[in-house]
Design an enzyme around this catalytic site. Sequence first.
Site, PDB file in Angstrom:
ATOM      1  N   ARG A  15       0.829  -1.204   0.000  1.00  0.00           N
ATOM      2  CA  ARG A  15       0.000   0.000   0.000  1.00  0.00           C
ATOM      3  C   ARG A  15       0.867   1.260   0.000  1.00  0.00           C
ATOM      4  NH1 ARG A  15      -3.350  -1.603   5.278  1.00  0.00           N
ATOM      5  NH2 ARG A  15      -1.380  -2.681   5.632  1.00  0.00           N
ATOM      6  N   LYS A  75       1.924   1.823   7.517  1.00  0.00           N
ATOM      7  CA  LYS A  75       2.262   1.030   8.706  1.00  0.00           C
ATOM      8  C   LYS A  75       3.174   1.810   9.644  1.00  0.00           C
ATOM      9  CE  LYS A  75       0.955  -2.470   9.531  1.00  0.00           C
ATOM     10  NZ  LYS A  75      -0.344  -2.783  10.198  1.00  0.00           N
ATOM     11  N   TYR A  94      -0.961   4.052  10.867  1.00  0.00           N
ATOM     12  CA  TYR A  94      -1.288   3.041  11.863  1.00  0.00           C
ATOM     13  C   TYR A  94      -0.087   2.913  12.787  1.00  0.00           C
ATOM     14  CZ  TYR A  94      -5.207   1.509   8.986  1.00  0.00           C
ATOM     15  OH  TYR A  94      -6.382   1.463   8.281  1.00  0.00           O
ATOM     16  N   GLU A 118      -5.695   4.054  13.933  1.00  0.00           N
ATOM     17  CA  GLU A 118      -6.612   3.094  14.570  1.00  0.00           C
ATOM     18  C   GLU A 118      -7.337   3.648  15.783  1.00  0.00           C
ATOM     19  OE1 GLU A 118      -3.335   2.783  14.527  1.00  0.00           O
ATOM     20  OE2 GLU A 118      -2.601   2.327  16.537  1.00  0.00           O
ATOM     21  N   SER A 134     -10.125  -3.233   8.137  1.00  0.00           N
ATOM     22  CA  SER A 134     -10.701  -4.378   8.848  1.00  0.00           C
ATOM     23  C   SER A 134     -11.661  -5.127   7.939  1.00  0.00           C
ATOM     24  CB  SER A 134     -11.446  -3.899  10.095  1.00  0.00           C
ATOM     25  OG  SER A 134     -10.530  -3.390  11.022  1.00  0.00           O
ATOM     26  N   ASP A 198     -19.612 -12.714  19.969  1.00  0.00           N
ATOM     27  CA  ASP A 198     -19.192 -11.388  20.433  1.00  0.00           C
ATOM     28  C   ASP A 198     -19.745 -11.174  21.835  1.00  0.00           C
ATOM     29  OD1 ASP A 198     -18.858  -8.379  20.655  1.00  0.00           O
ATOM     30  OD2 ASP A 198     -18.287  -8.606  18.565  1.00  0.00           O
ATOM     31  N   VAL A 239     -11.298  -9.746  17.427  1.00  0.00           N
ATOM     32  CA  VAL A 239     -11.759  -8.917  18.544  1.00  0.00           C
ATOM     33  C   VAL A 239     -10.939  -7.635  18.631  1.00  0.00           C
ATOM     34  CG1 VAL A 239     -12.434 -10.976  19.845  1.00  0.00           C
ATOM     35  CG2 VAL A 239     -10.229  -9.918  20.285  1.00  0.00           C
ATOM     36  N   ALA A 268      -6.444 -10.026  14.739  1.00  0.00           N
ATOM     37  CA  ALA A 268      -6.116  -9.083  15.819  1.00  0.00           C
ATOM     38  C   ALA A 268      -4.632  -9.093  16.198  1.00  0.00           C
ATOM     39  CB  ALA A 268      -6.976  -9.376  17.048  1.00  0.00           C
ATOM     40  N   ILE A 269      -3.805  -9.733  15.390  1.00  0.00           N
ATOM     41  CA  ILE A 269      -2.372  -9.833  15.706  1.00  0.00           C
ATOM     42  C   ILE A 269      -1.715  -8.453  15.806  1.00  0.00           C
ATOM     43  CG2 ILE A 269      -1.615 -10.119  13.284  1.00  0.00           C
ATOM     44  CD1 ILE A 269      -0.142 -11.872  16.381  1.00  0.00           C
ATOM     45  N   VAL A 298      -0.616 -12.552   9.966  1.00  0.00           N
ATOM     46  CA  VAL A 298       0.086 -11.475   9.262  1.00  0.00           C
ATOM     47  C   VAL A 298      -0.532 -10.143   9.674  1.00  0.00           C
ATOM     48  CG1 VAL A 298       0.556 -10.501   6.974  1.00  0.00           C
ATOM     49  CG2 VAL A 298       0.724 -12.967   7.330  1.00  0.00           C
ATOM     50  N   ASN A 300      -0.313  -7.206   8.386  1.00  0.00           N
ATOM     51  CA  ASN A 300      -0.719  -6.270   7.317  1.00  0.00           C
ATOM     52  C   ASN A 300      -1.372  -7.036   6.166  1.00  0.00           C
ATOM     53  OD1 ASN A 300       1.807  -7.415   6.725  1.00  0.00           O
ATOM     54  ND2 ASN A 300       2.505  -5.648   5.551  1.00  0.00           N
TER      55      ASN A 300
HETATM   56  N1  LIG Z   1      -4.074  -8.243  10.554  1.00  0.00           N
HETATM   57  C1  LIG Z   1      -4.464  -7.235   9.763  1.00  0.00           C
HETATM   58  O1  LIG Z   1      -3.965  -7.071   8.651  1.00  0.00           O
HETATM   59  C2  LIG Z   1      -5.545  -6.307  10.208  1.00  0.00           C
HETATM   60  C3  LIG Z   1      -6.184  -5.457   9.303  1.00  0.00           C
HETATM   61  C4  LIG Z   1      -7.214  -4.646   9.774  1.00  0.00           C
HETATM   62  C5  LIG Z   1      -7.587  -4.681  11.116  1.00  0.00           C
HETATM   63  N2  LIG Z   1      -6.916  -5.502  11.951  1.00  0.00           N
HETATM   64  C6  LIG Z   1      -7.249  -5.645  13.375  1.00  0.00           C
HETATM   65  O2  LIG Z   1      -8.386  -6.465  13.528  1.00  0.00           O
HETATM   66  C7  LIG Z   1      -8.884  -6.254  14.856  1.00  0.00           C
HETATM   67  C8  LIG Z   1     -10.398  -6.090  14.810  1.00  0.00           C
HETATM   68  O3  LIG Z   1     -10.724  -4.852  14.214  1.00  0.00           O
HETATM   69  P1  LIG Z   1     -12.241  -4.443  13.892  1.00  0.00           P
HETATM   70  O4  LIG Z   1     -12.183  -3.197  13.099  1.00  0.00           O
HETATM   71  O5  LIG Z   1     -12.983  -5.600  13.390  1.00  0.00           O
HETATM   72  O6  LIG Z   1     -12.756  -4.056  15.350  1.00  0.00           O
HETATM   73  P2  LIG Z   1     -14.264  -3.727  15.759  1.00  0.00           P
HETATM   74  O7  LIG Z   1     -14.170  -2.792  16.917  1.00  0.00           O
HETATM   75  O8  LIG Z   1     -15.076  -3.340  14.595  1.00  0.00           O
HETATM   76  O9  LIG Z   1     -14.778  -5.148  16.273  1.00  0.00           O
HETATM   77  C9  LIG Z   1     -14.195  -5.789  17.365  1.00  0.00           C
HETATM   78  C10 LIG Z   1     -15.261  -6.601  18.055  1.00  0.00           C
HETATM   79  O10 LIG Z   1     -14.635  -7.354  19.100  1.00  0.00           O
HETATM   80  C11 LIG Z   1     -15.582  -7.455  20.134  1.00  0.00           C
HETATM   81  N3  LIG Z   1     -14.902  -7.882  21.344  1.00  0.00           N
HETATM   82  C12 LIG Z   1     -14.095  -7.171  22.173  1.00  0.00           C
HETATM   83  N4  LIG Z   1     -13.636  -7.953  23.165  1.00  0.00           N
HETATM   84  C13 LIG Z   1     -14.179  -9.179  22.961  1.00  0.00           C
HETATM   85  C14 LIG Z   1     -14.083 -10.414  23.643  1.00  0.00           C
HETATM   86  N5  LIG Z   1     -13.347 -10.551  24.749  1.00  0.00           N
HETATM   87  N6  LIG Z   1     -14.779 -11.463  23.142  1.00  0.00           N
HETATM   88  C15 LIG Z   1     -15.515 -11.356  22.035  1.00  0.00           C
HETATM   89  N7  LIG Z   1     -15.644 -10.198  21.338  1.00  0.00           N
HETATM   90  C16 LIG Z   1     -14.980  -9.135  21.801  1.00  0.00           C
HETATM   91  C17 LIG Z   1     -16.208  -6.081  20.210  1.00  0.00           C
HETATM   92  O11 LIG Z   1     -17.455  -6.106  20.875  1.00  0.00           O
HETATM   93  C18 LIG Z   1     -16.358  -5.750  18.720  1.00  0.00           C
HETATM   94  O12 LIG Z   1     -17.614  -6.098  18.204  1.00  0.00           O
HETATM   95  C19 LIG Z   1      -8.127  -5.027  15.362  1.00  0.00           C
HETATM   96  O13 LIG Z   1      -7.056  -5.418  16.179  1.00  0.00           O
HETATM   97  C20 LIG Z   1      -7.615  -4.393  14.100  1.00  0.00           C
HETATM   98  O14 LIG Z   1      -6.499  -3.549  14.322  1.00  0.00           O
HETATM   99  C21 LIG Z   1      -5.892  -6.304  11.529  1.00  0.00           C
END
Ligand SMILES: NC(=O)c1ccc[n+]([C@@H]2O[C@H](COP(=O)([O-])OP(=O)(O)OC[C@H]3O[C@@H](n4cnc5c(N)ncnc54)[C@H](O)[C@@H]3O)[C@@H](O)[C@H]2O)c1
Length: 363
Positions: A15, A75, A94, A118, A134, A198, A239, A268-269, A298, A300
């Site tokens: 990106r 990033k 981010y 974020e 996400s 959730d 999560v 969520a890594i 991963v 990203n």
């Molecule tokens: N790996 C990647 O490339 C990448 C890309 C984008 C986002 N992400 C990450 O993905 C993760 C999720 O982002 P999102 O935008 O979907 O968040 P979001 O806030 O839209 O959704 C997260 C959900 O988790 C729920 N939650 C919180 N604690 C919980 C628990 N203990 N048990 C069950 N549910 C629980 C919340 O109620 C919420 O509905 C974040 O860490 C984000 O940074 C990673």
Amino acid sequence: MIIGIPREIKNGETRVSMTPALAARCIHLGATVLVQKGAGLTAGFTDTEYAAAGAQVMPTARSVWKNAEMIVKVKEPLESEYALLQNGQALFTYLHLAAVPELAKVLLRKNVLGIAYETVEAQDGTLPLLKPMSQIAGRLSIQIGAYFLQSQNGGSGVLLGGVPGVGQGSVAIIGAGNSGAHACRIASGMGAHVTILDLDTRKLDMIDDVYRGAVTTLVANPANIEAAVANADLVVGAVLIPGAKAPVVVSRKMVQNMRPGSVLVDIAIDQGGCIETIHPTSHESPIYRQHGVIHYAVPNMPAMVGRTSTIALTQATEQFVVRFIEKGIKLAIEETRGIAKGVNTRDGKIVNMTVAKALGYVQ
Ligand SMILES: NC(=O)c1ccc[n+]([C@@H]2O[C@H](COP(=O)([O-])OP(=O)(O)OC[C@H]3O[C@@H](n4cnc5c(N)ncnc54)[C@H](O)[C@@H]3O)[C@@H](O)[C@H]2O)c1
């Protein structure tokens, strides 16, 4: 304002933080835009397009970082970029500081104004700069999971959609927010048996309204998670507690109970991961196997689709970049609560409470 756009260097990153179209808008508003040579190539944007937009194409990363008042990135800065950060510079990207305490220290030492995509909030309290990535990561998580379930890729050989007379594969998605809901959409579209969990029952209400029983919704208590994980061919961790380290919702014991060759994708890594046995992987080396289960983590994932992700990300950041230019960075932060929420580091302090707590700077 002088805005710097360095080429991203994280493993497999494709990106870029600004398209030529956004660069043109910034320049029209009076900003100078410095783009590192080749920064947009992996997303399909050439230096010629940036130059035609009025941006200055710079030969090196150093020349971008050194001369910019605000660095706009995708990033978090990596170790090799720490020395490039200028004292007092603004950084819009981010950051995910809860997972990289050493970067937090550098930002504090250099008095960097660190504004994290974020934790920027919209008026309704949602996270507009996290949402598009996400959604993309959520959609990708299922195609990635399906790929690693294939026999030739070391998986259990389960076809998620199944076939008549055999039944479908099972997908458990923990977290029904942006990434979880989009994972659900693709898994359900592929014909898998989907269970989504959730703690927030409003999220489950929404899923139930959309899928009318075709997707199982469960409250994310330990017993429900344990049962859903044990039965799943593919588990997606999705999560988030904004700014905080991700809670561990899938224990090692639950992983041990999964069928060999099943797959875990921990979206969520970037916040530390929500599965006890997880550690970060990269596009170069995306998986490892533990307790017979394939782990993918991963940080990203959207870089797999650099063009779509760049357009989605920059469309979301555009309104904030425009505000920084029109108002100046400090006034934009003062006037807009949602931008203030994005500020993680300022004048040598961590100013976002959740991030400060996650890093142990306050109790
Ligand atoms: N790996 C990647 O490339 C990448 C890309 C984008 C986002 N992400 C990450 O993905 C993760 C999720 O982002 P999102 O935008 O979907 O968040 P979001 O806030 O839209 O959704 C997260 C959900 O988790 C729920 N939650 C919180 N604690 C919980 C628990 N203990 N048990 C069950 N549910 C629980 C919340 O109620 C919420 O509905 C974040 O860490 C984000 O940074 C990673």
